[in-house]
Design a protein around this motif. Structure first.
Motif, short mmCIF file in Angstrom:
data_model
loop_
_atom_site.label_atom_id
_atom_site.label_comp_id
_atom_site.label_asym_id
_atom_site.label_seq_id
_atom_site.Cartn_x
_atom_site.Cartn_y
_atom_site.Cartn_z
N THR A 154 0.84 -1.21 0.00
CA THR A 154 0.00 0.00 0.00
C THR A 154 0.87 1.25 0.00
N MET A 155 1.97 1.24 0.75
CA MET A 155 2.90 2.36 0.75
C MET A 155 3.50 2.55 -0.64
N PHE A 156 3.82 1.46 -1.29
CA PHE A 156 4.33 1.47 -2.67
C PHE A 156 3.33 2.14 -3.60
N LEU A 157 2.06 1.78 -3.49
CA LEU A 157 1.02 2.38 -4.34
C LEU A 157 0.86 3.87 -4.04
N ASN A 158 0.97 4.26 -2.76
CA ASN A 158 0.95 5.68 -2.41
C ASN A 158 2.04 6.44 -3.14
N SER A 197 2.14 8.46 4.76
CA SER A 197 3.12 7.87 5.67
C SER A 197 4.12 7.03 4.89
N ARG A 198 5.39 7.20 5.20
CA ARG A 198 6.45 6.41 4.59
C ARG A 198 7.27 5.65 5.64
N PHE A 199 6.78 5.62 6.87
CA PHE A 199 7.45 4.90 7.96
C PHE A 199 6.35 4.51 8.94
N LEU A 200 6.09 3.20 9.06
CA LEU A 200 5.02 2.71 9.91
C LEU A 200 5.55 1.70 10.91
N ASN A 201 5.12 1.82 12.16
CA ASN A 201 5.40 0.84 13.19
C ASN A 201 4.09 0.15 13.59
N TYR A 202 4.13 -1.17 13.66
CA TYR A 202 2.93 -1.95 13.97
C TYR A 202 3.13 -2.73 15.25
N ASN A 203 2.18 -2.61 16.19
CA ASN A 203 2.19 -3.38 17.43
C ASN A 203 1.03 -4.36 17.34
N ALA A 204 1.33 -5.62 17.13
CA ALA A 204 0.27 -6.61 16.93
C ALA A 204 -0.48 -6.92 18.22
N ILE A 205 0.15 -6.68 19.36
CA ILE A 205 -0.51 -6.98 20.64
C ILE A 205 -1.60 -5.95 20.93
N THR A 206 -1.30 -4.68 20.70
CA THR A 206 -2.30 -3.64 20.93
C THR A 206 -3.17 -3.40 19.70
N GLY A 207 -2.72 -3.91 18.55
CA GLY A 207 -3.46 -3.71 17.31
C GLY A 207 -3.33 -2.32 16.74
N CYS A 211 -1.26 0.61 14.56
CA CYS A 211 -0.27 0.93 13.53
C CYS A 211 -0.09 2.44 13.53
N ARG A 212 1.13 2.88 13.79
CA ARG A 212 1.38 4.32 13.92
C ARG A 212 2.45 4.77 12.93
N PRO A 213 2.26 5.97 12.35
CA PRO A 213 3.34 6.54 11.52
C PRO A 213 4.48 7.01 12.40
N ALA A 214 5.69 6.85 11.92
CA ALA A 214 6.87 7.31 12.65
C ALA A 214 7.58 8.36 11.80
N PHE A 215 8.40 9.17 12.45
CA PHE A 215 9.09 10.25 11.75
C PHE A 215 10.56 10.26 12.18
N CYS A 216 11.43 10.49 11.20
CA CYS A 216 12.86 10.57 11.47
C CYS A 216 13.43 11.65 10.56
N THR A 217 14.22 12.53 11.11
CA THR A 217 14.80 13.64 10.34
C THR A 217 16.14 13.23 9.74
N PRO A 218 16.33 13.40 8.45
CA PRO A 218 17.63 13.07 7.85
C PRO A 218 18.74 13.93 8.45
N HIS A 219 19.87 13.31 8.73
CA HIS A 219 21.02 14.06 9.26
C HIS A 219 21.70 14.79 8.11
N PRO A 220 21.99 16.07 8.24
CA PRO A 220 22.53 16.85 7.11
C PRO A 220 23.89 16.39 6.63
N SER A 221 24.63 15.62 7.43
CA SER A 221 25.93 15.13 6.98
C SER A 221 26.01 13.61 7.01
N CYS A 222 24.86 12.95 6.87
CA CYS A 222 24.83 11.48 6.89
C CYS A 222 25.71 10.92 5.78
N ILE A 223 26.44 9.87 6.09
CA ILE A 223 27.36 9.27 5.13
C ILE A 223 26.59 8.56 4.00
#
Length: 441
Positions: free
Chosen positions: A383-387, A396-406, A408-420
């Motif tokens: 589904t993310m691919f189709l988006n 959303s391009r980053f999802l975390n799923y907790n199967a015990i609680t049911g 699915c939450r979007p997550a966010f991460c900022t790119p580091h400006p000098s990432c290798i």
């Protein structure tokens, strides 16, 4: 078809700024050509220049010409790095193809450029209000223009739908253009196990019909609980062979290049530069590290996914899944601290090196795996691919799923400006200028 790939943000800005002008406008892109098995796979764009008004000999609404001194200067810049030059111009009018004037000008440019930067592919790109098209410089061989980002922008797509009736219900959702895009894609799948076999099944049903499959393993009895399409008679056969056979049962016309090889080999991973999109379906930190860098170095968007089931004294304590897209503008797995450097090191060792390493005592225990959880994460990834490739709603391009609680939450991460890996200071859009991590053949 070979590809001209550039960050989606750059393609959008080029179109926005250049097509606002009533006269034809020009730009210069620099990049790296990537040749695989003797054929041009893609030109990866990593830099752009917009000429000032004094760089033109003349400009009208129907034509434009850059000064020879300016062309010589940009050619010299590319020559220093043995890079590719891409000459961009606009048609503010309604001509959505290269003109006869373009043909003549390119023939002269090709002779000039090839004398100074031989053995490298160069290109011409045309922007019109309706489309973006490209071709190898001075030749009729087309290049598909792809703007790579969290949303992917496609150049012209030919009508490649085999059966409209077969995809009728999808066309009602995606439109005929969306179905044509799916039919035009070449998709790589790394790992044809629990998640990879499900990803392949769904993509073939969707209408993707060109694949590169990578997996060095054979089917074992312990795989029978979770590999789609596998039967007990397949035990001992290669996973890619079984996957190819299963895919052809869904669509006999599907084209599959199946390699019983590991993406931990840098040359094998590099072959993924012939694809438009990659799914990482392995449980190896080493292969994830390789594909993480491939996504940014060659501008090949990758979706990585995984499931973890934690147990303690025979009881399940945690069930978690993650689906993440790796592409320009989004943080890589290094920025997210998602790779175990020691495990990456071990995975990249050869068998001989692993046996000689005093810190590796024995092999890791097999992890739990359940088909329903694999299916959940594979479906979220598709589904993310189709988006991303069709632009259907879903940001959303980053999802975390907790199967015990049911949950699915979007997550966010900022790119580091000098990432290798994912910054311009690192591997970003370097193509073959940088080596991929991995085992050297």
């Amino acid at each position: 078809m070979s590809r001209l790939v550039l960050p989606a943000e750059l393609l959008t800005s080029l179109r926005s700024e250049m097509l606002q002008q009533r006269e034809e406008a020009c730009a210069i892109l620099f990049g790296r050509s990537v040749t695989i098995s003797g054929k041009l796979a893609r030109i990866v764009v990593n830099k752009s220049i917009r000429p000032h008004s004094d760089a033109y000999t003349f400009r009208t609404s129907m034509s434009a010409q850059l000064r020879p001194e300016f062309v010589a200067e940009v050619t010299q810049q590319a020559r220093r790095n043995k890079g590719s030059v891409i000459f961009v111009h606009t048609h503010p009018h309604s001509l959505n193809e290269f003109s006869k004037i373009d043909d003549t000008g390119e023939a002269e440019l090709e002779t000039f450029i090839n004398q100074r930067i031989p053995g490298v592919s160069h290109a011409a790109m045309l922007l019109t209000p309706q489309t973006s098209i490209a071709r190898e410089l001075g030749r009729c061989r087309p290049l598909r223009v792809i703007g790579v980002g969290d949303k992917i922008t496609w150049g012209e797509t030919a009508d490649m739908i085999d059966s409209v009736n077969r995809y009728d219900r999808q066309i009602r959702a995606f439109g005929i253009t969306g179905q044509q895009i799916l039919a035009s894609l070449r998709v790589g799948i790394v790992g044809l196990g629990g998640t990879g076999s499900i990803v392949l099944q769904q993509l073939v049903h969707l209408g993707v019909n060109n694949f590169l499959l990578l997996d060095p393993d054979i089917v074992e009895a312990t795989n029978l609980n979770r590999l789609v399409g596998v039967t007990p008679t397949d035990v001992g056969r290669s996973k890619v062979a079984v996957a190819e056979e299963w895919a052809r049962k869904i669509n006999p016309k599907v084209y599959i290049e199946a390699k019983e090889e590991s993406a931990l080999k840098s040359s094998i991973a590099r072959s993924l530069a012939t694809t438009d999109f990659v799914f990482c379906c392995t449980d190896s930190h080493g292969s994830r590290a390789v594909l993480n860098q491939l996504a940014y170095q060659y501008l090949v968007p990758v979706i990585d996914m995984g499931v973890v089931i934690a147990t303690q004294q025979g009881h399940v304590t945690h069930i978690a899944g993650r689906t993440q897209m790796l592409t320009p503008g989004l943080a890589c797995m290094v920025c997210g601290n998602l790779l175990d450097s020691e495990q990456v090191r071990r995975d990249l060792l050869t068998d001989f090196e692993r046996k000689a390493d005093p810190y590796i005592i024995d092999e890791a225990e097999p992890a739990p795996s359940v088909i329903s959880l694999n299916s959940t994460m594979a479906s979220l990834a598709i589904t993310m691919f189709l988006n991303a490739v069709l632009g259907i709603p879903g940001s959303s391009r980053f999802l975390n799923y907790n199967a015990i609680t049911g949950v699915c939450r979007p997550a966010f991460c900022t790119p580091h400006p000098s990432c290798i890996v994912c910054s311009p200071r690192g591997a970003f859009a370097r193509g073959d200028e940088w080596p991929l991590p991995g085992r050297q053949d």
